[in-house]
Write a protein that holds these residues in place. Structure first.
Motif, short mmCIF file in Angstrom:
data_model
loop_
_atom_site.label_atom_id
_atom_site.label_comp_id
_atom_site.label_asym_id
_atom_site.label_seq_id
_atom_site.Cartn_x
_atom_site.Cartn_y
_atom_site.Cartn_z
N PRO A 1 2.53 -23.83 24.89
CA PRO A 1 1.87 -23.65 26.19
C PRO A 1 0.90 -24.79 26.48
CG PRO A 1 1.81 -21.62 24.89
CD PRO A 1 2.26 -22.71 23.97
N ARG A 2 0.77 -25.11 27.74
CA ARG A 2 -0.19 -26.14 28.14
C ARG A 2 -0.71 -25.81 29.53
NH1 ARG A 2 3.49 -30.99 26.89
NH2 ARG A 2 4.34 -29.43 25.47
N GLN A 3 -1.89 -26.35 29.81
CA GLN A 3 -2.53 -26.11 31.10
C GLN A 3 -2.13 -27.21 32.08
OE1 GLN A 3 -4.44 -23.41 30.96
NE2 GLN A 3 -4.96 -23.24 28.81
N THR A 4 -2.08 -26.82 33.35
CA THR A 4 -1.90 -27.81 34.41
C THR A 4 -2.76 -27.41 35.59
OG1 THR A 4 -0.24 -28.98 35.76
CG2 THR A 4 0.07 -26.63 35.49
N ASP A 5 -3.20 -28.37 36.35
CA ASP A 5 -3.95 -28.10 37.57
C ASP A 5 -2.96 -27.79 38.68
OD1 ASP A 5 -6.37 -28.21 39.35
OD2 ASP A 5 -5.19 -29.83 40.22
N ARG A 6 -3.13 -26.64 39.32
CA ARG A 6 -2.16 -26.19 40.32
C ARG A 6 -1.99 -27.20 41.45
NH1 ARG A 6 -0.36 -20.92 41.68
NH2 ARG A 6 0.60 -20.86 43.74
N GLN A 7 -3.11 -27.73 41.98
CA GLN A 7 -3.02 -28.67 43.08
C GLN A 7 -2.34 -29.98 42.67
OE1 GLN A 7 -7.25 -28.56 44.50
NE2 GLN A 7 -6.28 -28.35 46.48
N THR A 8 -2.62 -30.41 41.43
CA THR A 8 -1.99 -31.63 40.94
C THR A 8 -0.49 -31.44 40.80
OG1 THR A 8 -4.02 -32.27 39.78
CG2 THR A 8 -1.98 -33.32 39.06
N LEU A 9 -0.08 -30.30 40.23
CA LEU A 9 1.35 -30.02 40.09
C LEU A 9 2.02 -29.94 41.47
CD1 LEU A 9 3.88 -29.26 38.56
CD2 LEU A 9 3.05 -26.90 38.42
N ARG A 10 1.36 -29.29 42.40
CA ARG A 10 1.96 -29.18 43.74
C ARG A 10 2.07 -30.56 44.39
NH1 ARG A 10 -0.10 -26.83 49.03
NH2 ARG A 10 1.78 -26.13 50.10
N THR A 11 1.08 -31.41 44.19
CA THR A 11 1.16 -32.77 44.74
C THR A 11 2.32 -33.54 44.14
OG1 THR A 11 -1.25 -32.78 45.05
CG2 THR A 11 -0.14 -34.90 45.10
N ILE A 12 2.52 -33.38 42.83
CA ILE A 12 3.66 -34.03 42.18
C ILE A 12 4.97 -33.55 42.80
CG2 ILE A 12 4.96 -34.13 40.00
CD1 ILE A 12 2.22 -34.05 38.56
N MET A 13 5.06 -32.27 43.09
CA MET A 13 6.31 -31.73 43.63
C MET A 13 6.50 -32.03 45.11
SD MET A 13 7.29 -28.28 41.59
CE MET A 13 5.94 -27.21 42.04
#
Length: 422
Positions: free
Chosen positions: A109-121
């Motif tokens: 498991p690892r953490q990700t920032d939701r806004q950063t992931l959404r920006t990537i997508m």
């Protein structure tokens, strides 16, 4: 496959993930988002991704974007923990997740920032996302479905996918008896810079932990740290992303959960400033370390979340319209399975659609198989999240004494305090 058009209602994590997979396979994909712009409102902060969530992203995203995602997650070289404590950070129990020094084991498991992931997508989908398009209903036809929007416009596609969140208009239409039930808890979510005067505000023993502190009267305090493996600006630049990262610094994500009747006024009056003041008052019941997170928080990042739990449909008609993510299986955040299940949906639905088209099978066959399989795993997670939320609300006086007094005292005899600075 280019003759198959797909209209996705909702540009959240699952909608964007599905869009990437189908677009890569040659489908004609368009995404319709009710918000006027990508980050018009906050939808949460740190997300814990497990093997299902990461597998969903790996299957759906272009390899370059998946590698960018991995670069901006939390480091995995140390063991991480989920700890349950009393309100004074006296440990009740902990779960250990083994680290992975290589950073390549996607079961870790690892953490990700939701806004950063959404920006990537959002990368590569800019010309396929249409903002200010709130879905209100969809009508089926022999050759597909028509998606209608609140502004009076509409679009026709071979398939319509409702990824429009907990208040999904398409769910209300397709599954009118499945409005989510109220979990009777509301959450105040906040974000606080990790460093204050150059020092971490998280005690050293807790730097790789997620902590849920059980308080009195059904109150709880959760926090965890969002550390970026690589600074988002550097990672976005290295991978040649056109988007700009929405956040640059490590932070603490915290949440106060409490029965909704303890909130002082109606939801409509709870703006960020009022919520933050109320969080400060509520946090007085908890350890000074936890209170400090709220004291030093970015006030305008404080947000209200009403916890809900989906009802499993007794029957789900198969048509050219289907649902995914929170639109069909919203769940409390306890267990951190909501986002992972949504990404799992995206990968599964894409797989079913691609297989059906390649074999010349009806799209309805793919939808039926997806709905059956998704319902099995998704609603198991809903029930597990509900059960965990209930366990964190201790009403039996004897069990409360055992869990929040006796067990922390016993564990303190052989363990250092979690708030030590060593």
């Amino acid at each position: 496959m280019s003759q198959i058009s797909v209209a996705i209602a909702g540009a959240g994590l699952s909608g964007l993930c599905l869009a990437h997979s189908l677009l890569r396979a040659g489908f004609d994909v368009q995404v319709y988002e009710s918000d006027p712009e990508p980050f018009a409102r906050r939808q949460g902060y740190r997300v814990t991704l497990d093997e299902y969530g990461m597998a969903g992203l790996q299957k759906c995203l272009p390899p370059r974007l998946f590698e960018l995602f991995l670069a901006t997650t939390s480091p995995t070289d140390e063991d991480s923990y989920f700890r349950v404590t009393n309100q004074d950070l006296g440990e009740v129990f902990k779960l250990t997740f083994k680290g992975d020094r290589s950073g390549t084991d996607l079961r870790t498991p690892r953490q990700t920032d939701r806004q950063t992931l959404r920006t990537i997508m959002l990368e590569g989908l800019q010309d396929r996302i249409h903002y200010g398009k709130k879905a209100v209903r969809a009508d089926t036809a022999a050759d597909g479905a028509t998606l209608h929007f609140s502004d009076g416009s509409y679009t026709h596609a071979s398939l319509v996918i409702g990824a429009d969140g907990v208040n999904s208009a398409l769910r209300k239409q397709l599954l009118p008896d499945c409005d989510p039930e109220d979990a009777n808890s509301w959450g105040i979510y906040g974000r606080t810079p990790l460093l204050h005067n150059g020092q971490s505000i998280v005690p050293a023993p807790l730097k790789t932990s997620g902590v849920y502190a059980i308080g009195k009267a059904g109150k709880g305090f959760f926090f965890t740290t969002m550390n970026f493996r690589e600074a988002p600006q550097a990672a976005f630049s290295r991978f040649g992303a056109e988007q700009l990262p929405p956040i640059s610094d490590d932070y603490v994500m915290w949440a106060l959960l409490l029965p909704k009747e303890l909130f002082p006024v109606s939801q409509e009056k709870l703006d960020s400033e009022i919520l933050h003041r109320f969080a400060l008052e509520t946090a007085l019941d908890f350890h000074p370390v936890l209170r400090r997170f709220v004291n030093l928080a970015d006030t305008d990042c404080t947000m209200l979340v009403k916890l809900k739990a989906a009802r499993k449909p007794s029957s789900w008609p198969v048509s050219r319209i289907t649902l995914m993510g929170d639109a069909v299986h919203v769940m409390p955040p306890t267990g951190s399975h909501g986002g992972n299940t949504a990404l799992r949906d995206a990968a599964l639905l894409a797989e079913k659609l691609k297989a059906a088209v390649s074999r010349g099978k009806p799209l309805e066959e793919a939808i039926a198989s997806y709905q059956t399989e998704m319902s099995q795993y998704a609603f198991r997670e809903v029930e597990a999240a509900k059960a965990m939320l209930k366990r964190f609300s201790i009403h039996n006086p004897f069990m409360s004494w055992v869990m929040l007094r006796a067990m922390p005292w016993i564990r303190s005899l052989k363990n250092k305090p979690l708030t030590t600075t060593e």
